[in-house]
Design a protein around this motif. Sequence first.
Motif, mmCIF file in Angstrom:
data_model
loop_
_atom_site.group_PDB
_atom_site.id
_atom_site.type_symbol
_atom_site.label_atom_id
_atom_site.label_comp_id
_atom_site.label_asym_id
_atom_site.label_seq_id
_atom_site.Cartn_x
_atom_site.Cartn_y
_atom_site.Cartn_z
ATOM 1 N N GLY A 18 0.653 -1.060 0.060
ATOM 2 C CA GLY A 18 0.061 0.148 -0.140
ATOM 3 C C GLY A 18 0.975 1.378 0.158
ATOM 4 N N GLY A 19 2.001 1.263 0.738
ATOM 5 C CA GLY A 19 2.934 2.308 0.614
ATOM 6 C C GLY A 19 3.945 2.285 -0.586
ATOM 7 N N GLU A 20 4.645 3.274 -0.768
ATOM 8 C CA GLU A 20 5.616 3.438 -1.848
ATOM 9 C C GLU A 20 6.113 1.948 -2.198
ATOM 10 O OE1 GLU A 20 8.704 6.487 -2.044
ATOM 11 O OE2 GLU A 20 7.015 7.933 -1.581
ATOM 12 N N ARG A 21 6.717 1.316 -1.172
ATOM 13 C CA ARG A 21 7.323 0.078 -1.310
ATOM 14 C C ARG A 21 6.721 -0.771 -0.284
ATOM 15 N NH1 ARG A 21 13.750 1.235 -0.630
ATOM 16 N NH2 ARG A 21 12.966 2.819 0.353
ATOM 17 N N PRO A 22 6.562 -2.419 -0.702
ATOM 18 C CA PRO A 22 6.205 -3.071 0.266
ATOM 19 C C PRO A 22 7.056 -3.385 1.422
ATOM 20 C CG PRO A 22 6.820 -4.414 -1.780
ATOM 21 C CD PRO A 22 7.185 -2.964 -1.860
ATOM 22 N N VAL A 23 6.714 -3.449 2.800
ATOM 23 C CA VAL A 23 7.338 -3.570 3.895
ATOM 24 C C VAL A 23 7.460 -5.044 4.040
ATOM 25 C CG1 VAL A 23 7.495 -3.463 6.268
ATOM 26 C CG2 VAL A 23 6.669 -1.188 4.695
ATOM 27 N N LYS A 24 8.638 -5.599 3.891
ATOM 28 C CA LYS A 24 8.625 -7.121 4.224
ATOM 29 C C LYS A 24 8.880 -7.505 5.587
ATOM 30 C CE LYS A 24 10.636 -7.119 -0.645
ATOM 31 N NZ LYS A 24 11.574 -7.511 -1.567
ATOM 32 N N ALA A 25 7.743 -7.546 6.310
ATOM 33 C CA ALA A 25 7.981 -8.071 7.485
ATOM 34 C C ALA A 25 8.267 -9.585 7.957
ATOM 35 C CB ALA A 25 6.462 -7.817 8.249
ATOM 36 N N VAL A 26 8.008 -10.345 6.895
ATOM 37 C CA VAL A 26 8.470 -11.771 7.102
ATOM 38 C C VAL A 26 8.970 -12.162 5.655
ATOM 39 C CG1 VAL A 26 7.767 -14.169 7.605
ATOM 40 C CG2 VAL A 26 6.750 -12.417 8.827
ATOM 41 N N MET A 230 15.676 -14.422 14.657
ATOM 42 C CA MET A 230 14.962 -13.699 13.657
ATOM 43 C C MET A 230 15.822 -12.333 13.460
ATOM 44 S SD MET A 230 11.180 -14.575 12.638
ATOM 45 C CE MET A 230 10.932 -13.708 11.476
ATOM 46 N N TYR A 231 15.988 -11.729 12.399
ATOM 47 C CA TYR A 231 16.469 -10.643 12.016
ATOM 48 C C TYR A 231 16.004 -10.020 10.758
ATOM 49 C CZ TYR A 231 19.736 -6.610 12.238
ATOM 50 O OH TYR A 231 20.200 -5.334 12.244
ATOM 51 N N THR A 232 15.291 -8.771 11.060
ATOM 52 C CA THR A 232 14.769 -8.006 9.931
ATOM 53 C C THR A 232 13.875 -9.023 8.899
ATOM 54 O OG1 THR A 232 16.830 -8.147 8.436
ATOM 55 C CG2 THR A 232 16.482 -6.048 10.053
ATOM 56 N N GLY A 233 13.108 -9.854 9.784
ATOM 57 C CA GLY A 233 11.673 -10.492 9.089
ATOM 58 C C GLY A 233 12.665 -11.796 8.328
ATOM 59 N N ARG A 234 13.893 -12.035 8.559
ATOM 60 C CA ARG A 234 14.315 -13.549 8.080
ATOM 61 C C ARG A 234 14.993 -14.178 9.312
ATOM 62 N NH1 ARG A 234 14.984 -14.097 2.788
ATOM 63 N NH2 ARG A 234 15.582 -12.265 1.471
ATOM 64 N N MET A 235 14.700 -15.496 9.038
ATOM 65 C CA MET A 235 15.562 -16.169 9.947
ATOM 66 C C MET A 235 16.991 -16.299 9.615
ATOM 67 S SD MET A 235 14.255 -18.584 12.368
ATOM 68 C CE MET A 235 12.724 -19.494 11.882
ATOM 69 N N VAL A 236 17.904 -16.124 10.657
ATOM 70 C CA VAL A 236 19.244 -16.093 10.439
ATOM 71 C C VAL A 236 19.922 -17.356 10.865
ATOM 72 C CG1 VAL A 236 19.331 -13.852 10.002
ATOM 73 C CG2 VAL A 236 19.594 -14.607 12.216
ATOM 74 N N GLU A 237 19.076 -17.995 11.891
ATOM 75 C CA GLU A 237 20.091 -19.286 12.586
ATOM 76 C C GLU A 237 18.716 -19.959 13.044
ATOM 77 O OE1 GLU A 237 23.343 -18.356 15.059
ATOM 78 O OE2 GLU A 237 23.490 -20.786 15.734
ATOM 79 N N GLN A 238 19.022 -21.318 12.841
ATOM 80 C CA GLN A 238 18.184 -22.180 13.724
ATOM 81 C C GLN A 238 19.097 -23.340 14.322
ATOM 82 O OE1 GLN A 238 14.604 -24.332 11.993
ATOM 83 N NE2 GLN A 238 14.561 -22.699 10.557
ATOM 84 N N SER A 239 18.752 -23.888 15.480
ATOM 85 C CA SER A 239 19.575 -24.891 15.989
ATOM 86 C C SER A 239 18.900 -25.567 17.301
ATOM 87 C CB SER A 239 20.683 -24.206 16.552
ATOM 88 O OG SER A 239 21.586 -24.836 17.365
ATOM 89 N N ALA A 240 19.575 -26.738 17.746
ATOM 90 C CA ALA A 240 18.887 -27.394 19.015
ATOM 91 C C ALA A 240 19.395 -26.185 20.092
ATOM 92 C CB ALA A 240 19.536 -28.571 19.207
ATOM 93 N N VAL A 241 18.787 -26.177 21.243
ATOM 94 C CA VAL A 241 19.122 -25.007 22.102
ATOM 95 C C VAL A 241 20.532 -25.197 22.509
ATOM 96 C CG1 VAL A 241 18.559 -24.620 24.700
ATOM 97 C CG2 VAL A 241 16.964 -24.257 22.760
#
Length: 323
Positions: A18-26, A230-241
């Motif tokens: 809806g704005g000038e550019r889409p906001v990529k939340a996820v 997550m960082y800026t809508g992206r998953m940046v790391e996934q791991s066992a705790v």
Amino acid sequence: MEDNRLLSVEDLSTFFVGGERPVKAVQNVTFGIGRGEAFGLVGESGCGKTMTALSIMRLVPIPGRIMNGRIIFEHRNLMDLSQQEMQQVRGGRIGMIFQEPLTSLNPVLRIGDQISETLITHRGVTARQARETSVELLGKVGLDHPDKRYFQYPHQLSGGQRQRVLIAIAVSCNPSMIIADEPTTALDVTIEDQILRLLESLIAHSDMSLLFITHNLHIIKRIANRVGVMYTGRMVEQSAVEGFFREPLHPYSRGLLDSIPEFTSGTKRLNAIPGSVPRLSELPSGCSFHPRCPHVMDRCRSEEPMMTEAKEERWVRCFLYQN
Ligand code: SF4
């Protein structure tokens, strides 16, 4: 894990248009949760954690739109369900607990009636059965005098008691998964501990799965089996705790841990991550973490890294782990 998988989120993207550019939340988020597993989603505010949860529930506020992806839950793609079918999933198969119980509870309805309503809607029980079960649930979540509490209104309860009511509503229909979004952030540490204990015991005594959203790494360490950063809508790391806390891979994950005393060794100085999370409408080119990254390389400023398996069952989005 595949056979045991309850939820698979595949390549999910949710934008605000809806704005000038889409906001990529996820953006292109992929992860899965097994039956009985607790998955912690972590990151600073504005990184897309809540929007990921709202996308799973198909509750993205307008003008947000799920642009792409599949959300397989109990072998059905939630994206293919009608609104009516989704209503049965929400509250019936997936329970939800949010940060501020006052806004999640109806202020003019007695708390018992709010639990009963969920039971009547999703389980088709009679009003009398619903009332009996509601009183039982109020006792199960640790409220004293549950038969009297039934008749109280939300404003007559403390914040911790209201959160217990929300948990009672969330588990009332024996869902297979609970989504808890910062459920203890508004509570003091003693009450937070009690609420976490309650959630831990509910999960331990059932095969319910948990998607727990928080910015608090102590809670992740305590409650989750696996973690997604997550960082800026992206998953940046996934791991066992365990692996994550022993050796965080992504520079952002390392930065998060290095800023907390409990997770740094005695001789190491605490280091806050420099700068702040960029606005989603003004993301830097290349790797969006590059302006804050101590390991930034030339290619990071122009190219975007892909998610890759850096170690067994450990996924990271960073050129340090790519050829
Ligand atoms: Fe840092 Fe580059 Fe890795 Fe991004 S891709 S986190 S800028 S090293």
